[in-house]
Design an enzyme around this catalytic site. Structure first.
Site, PDB file in Angstrom:
ATOM      1  N   GLU A 233       0.813  -1.220   0.000  1.00  0.00           N
ATOM      2  CA  GLU A 233       0.000   0.000   0.000  1.00  0.00           C
ATOM      3  C   GLU A 233       0.846   1.270   0.000  1.00  0.00           C
ATOM      4  O   GLU A 233       1.699   1.469   0.863  1.00  0.00           O
ATOM      5  CB  GLU A 233      -0.932   0.022   1.225  1.00  0.00           C
ATOM      6  CG  GLU A 233      -1.874   1.211   1.240  1.00  0.00           C
ATOM      7  CD  GLU A 233      -2.954   1.119   2.312  1.00  0.00           C
ATOM      8  OE1 GLU A 233      -3.780   2.036   2.392  1.00  0.00           O
ATOM      9  OE2 GLU A 233      -2.960   0.114   3.067  1.00  0.00           O
TER      10      GLU A 233
ATOM     11  N   LYS B 125      -8.786  -1.162   1.060  1.00  0.00           N
ATOM     12  CA  LYS B 125      -9.830  -1.658   1.962  1.00  0.00           C
ATOM     13  C   LYS B 125     -10.592  -2.751   1.232  1.00  0.00           C
ATOM     14  O   LYS B 125     -11.129  -2.522   0.150  1.00  0.00           O
ATOM     15  CB  LYS B 125     -10.797  -0.544   2.381  1.00  0.00           C
ATOM     16  CG  LYS B 125     -10.333   0.251   3.584  1.00  0.00           C
ATOM     17  CD  LYS B 125     -10.269  -0.621   4.817  1.00  0.00           C
ATOM     18  CE  LYS B 125      -9.465   0.044   5.928  1.00  0.00           C
ATOM     19  NZ  LYS B 125      -8.893  -0.956   6.815  1.00  0.00           N
TER      20      LYS B 125
END
Length: 467
Positions: free
Chosen positions: A267, A284
């Site tokens: 990420e 997410k």
């Protein structure tokens, strides 16, 4: 070490080396003084990897340091200016990092920025870790995965100083032995779970009740695992094995004498290009990889279609739009990609992209101060979610913080320190480790599923450590 005010990075020099993958000498490289690196998978998001060592300046914002974060960042970024010379490597584009600053922010820096109640992070009861560490590296090895080139870039006040910095780094690299990568099995015994399964599920259930009561919309709840490396095993062996087992676009490491952070993060937190373009890529939504091609496809389709995971992702996208807007030109913040499926060695993720354009009077230091900690690992609203995390978890330390660089010309990139190990060497010379994994809890979360998700996210690290 020099004071940051005495650093001059205005001139640059470049020398080409024979290409080899950045993992070739990782074990030995991490043994060098204050070694640092950013390791990518060579994919669309990870064209470059970087290795550094022997910084000329080192500053820490400790738990009990009364200074404001903004003042600290202003001090350490004094030598960062767009007037610094930008080197060229043949006919290829100038890489985003050409020497400059490398930093590591723990999750607790966010509590400081929001003037919240704070607590120190420790491993095995030892001295508290700094909340923000910044080092200046006047030379960097740049691995271009796409063109398979390797170059050393040096910086200094004069061309001669830049060449000397370049030569010192080349000598250090060529004197580093090749790594004999071990696939795993680095622990005396299996990792020890800090929060039992039932307790974690109870915490998730309690958090769901708070969400239904209207206290917040989402919070990232994590739990930890601890262990100790076998005698004689160094952090470099672990980093090399993780990179070999499942390279990620935003992996990296930082050695701080008796402490180490190694990360296999997928990420990005914030990227700032030299032209002022901002980008963040919150993750997410998670599913494990399947055991067969058919099962793997079904899990990917299930994730992409999940209303719960898409809603969870959208909440964080809105939060990151708000955070970027604090430093971006009015009207420049957009969402060019929403709920895109990305697959990694042990998980599928939903990833969105938010972009903007930095205000002309702002810098990378302002971006960090305005957006930290990452929204994807705190929750929404961010401050309320951080309060909940503070009540339900132990201090996180590097986990869910960020490893970042700020180039001499002002560009920046940073990861979110997930899939990350914090390590500290004890008096017997053994490395004690702590790893964490968590997930975003929303109104329709299922406690058992959320607990299993933590295990899925830790599976690659756990497999490497335990063999």
């Amino acid at each position: 070490m020099l004071p940051f005010s005495a650093i001059d990075l205005s001139c640059s020099a470049v020398k080409a080396l024979s290409y080899e993958p950045p993992g070739s000498r990782l074990d030995g490289w991490l043994a060098h003084t204050l070694a640092a690196g950013f390791l990518s998978d060579g994919g669309p998001l990870g064209r470059y990897s970087y290795l550094m060592a022997d910084p000329v300046a080192h500053a820490e914002l400790t738990y009990d340091d009364p200074r404001e974060t903004t003042a600290f960042l202003a001090e350490v970024t004094a030598a960062i200016t767009p007037d610094n010379e930008m080197p060229k490597i043949g006919d290829t584009p100038t890489p985003p990092f050409t020497g400059g600053l490398v930093g590591m922010a723990t999750f607790e820096l966010g509590l400081r920025l929001e003037a919240m109640k704070r607590r120190p992070f420790r491993i095995a009861g030892r001295k508290a870790w700094p909340e923000l560490t910044v080092l200046c590296y006047p030379a960097v090895l740049v691995f271009d995965h796409h063109r398979q080139t390797l170059a050393a870039i040096g910086r200094g006040a004069t061309s001669a100083e830049a060449v000397a910095a370049c030569d010192r780094l080349i000598d250090l690299y060529e004197g580093t032995p090749a790594s004999a990568v071990v696939s795993g099995g680095f622990l005396d015994e299996p990792l020890c779970l800090e929060t039992p399964d039932g307790v974690h599920e109870d915490k998730v259930a309690a958090l769901i009740q708070q969400i239904h009561a209207g206290d917040l919309f989402q919070a990232n709840l994590a739990r930890g695992w601890t262990g100790r490396l076998r005698r004689g095993v160094r952090p470099g062996a672990v980093m090399a094995a993780l990179h070999a087992a499942g390279p990620a676009p935003f992996g990296g490491f930082l050695g701080l004498d008796e402490r180490f952070v190694v990360s296999n993060s997928p990420e990005r937190f914030i990227r700032l290009d030299a032209d002022g373009r901002l980008e963040t890529r919150p993750i997410k939504g998670t599913r494990p990889r399947g055991r067969t091609a058919g099962e793997d496809k079904d899990l990917a389709v299930e994730l992409s279609a999940s209303e719960k995971d898409r809603a969870e992702n959208l909440m964080i996208v809105d939060l990151m739009r708000h955070d970027l807007s604090r430093v971006a030109d009015v009207g420049s913040v957009i969402v060019p990609a929403l709920h895109v499926l990305e697959s990694y060695p042990n998980v599928h993720h939903l990833v969105s992209t938010v972009t903007g354009r930095l205000q002309t009077d702002k810098t990378a230091a302002d971006v960090i101060s305005a957006t930290f900690p990452p929204g994807s690992i705190s929750g929404a609203p961010k401050v309320q979610a951080m309060k909940v995390i503070h009540e339900m978890e132990a201090a996180r330390g590097p986990y869910c913080g960020s490893l970042f660089f700020i180039d001499a010309g002002g560009a920046m990139d940073s990861n979110v320190l997930i899939r990350t190990l914090a390590m500290e060497r004890d008096q017997a010379g053994r490395w004690n480790i702590r790893a964490c994994a968590g997930g975003g809890i929303v109104a329709d979360s299922v406690p058992r599923a959320e607990r299993i998700e933590t295990e899925t996210k830790l599976s690659l690290i756990k497999g490497v450590l335990e063999g």
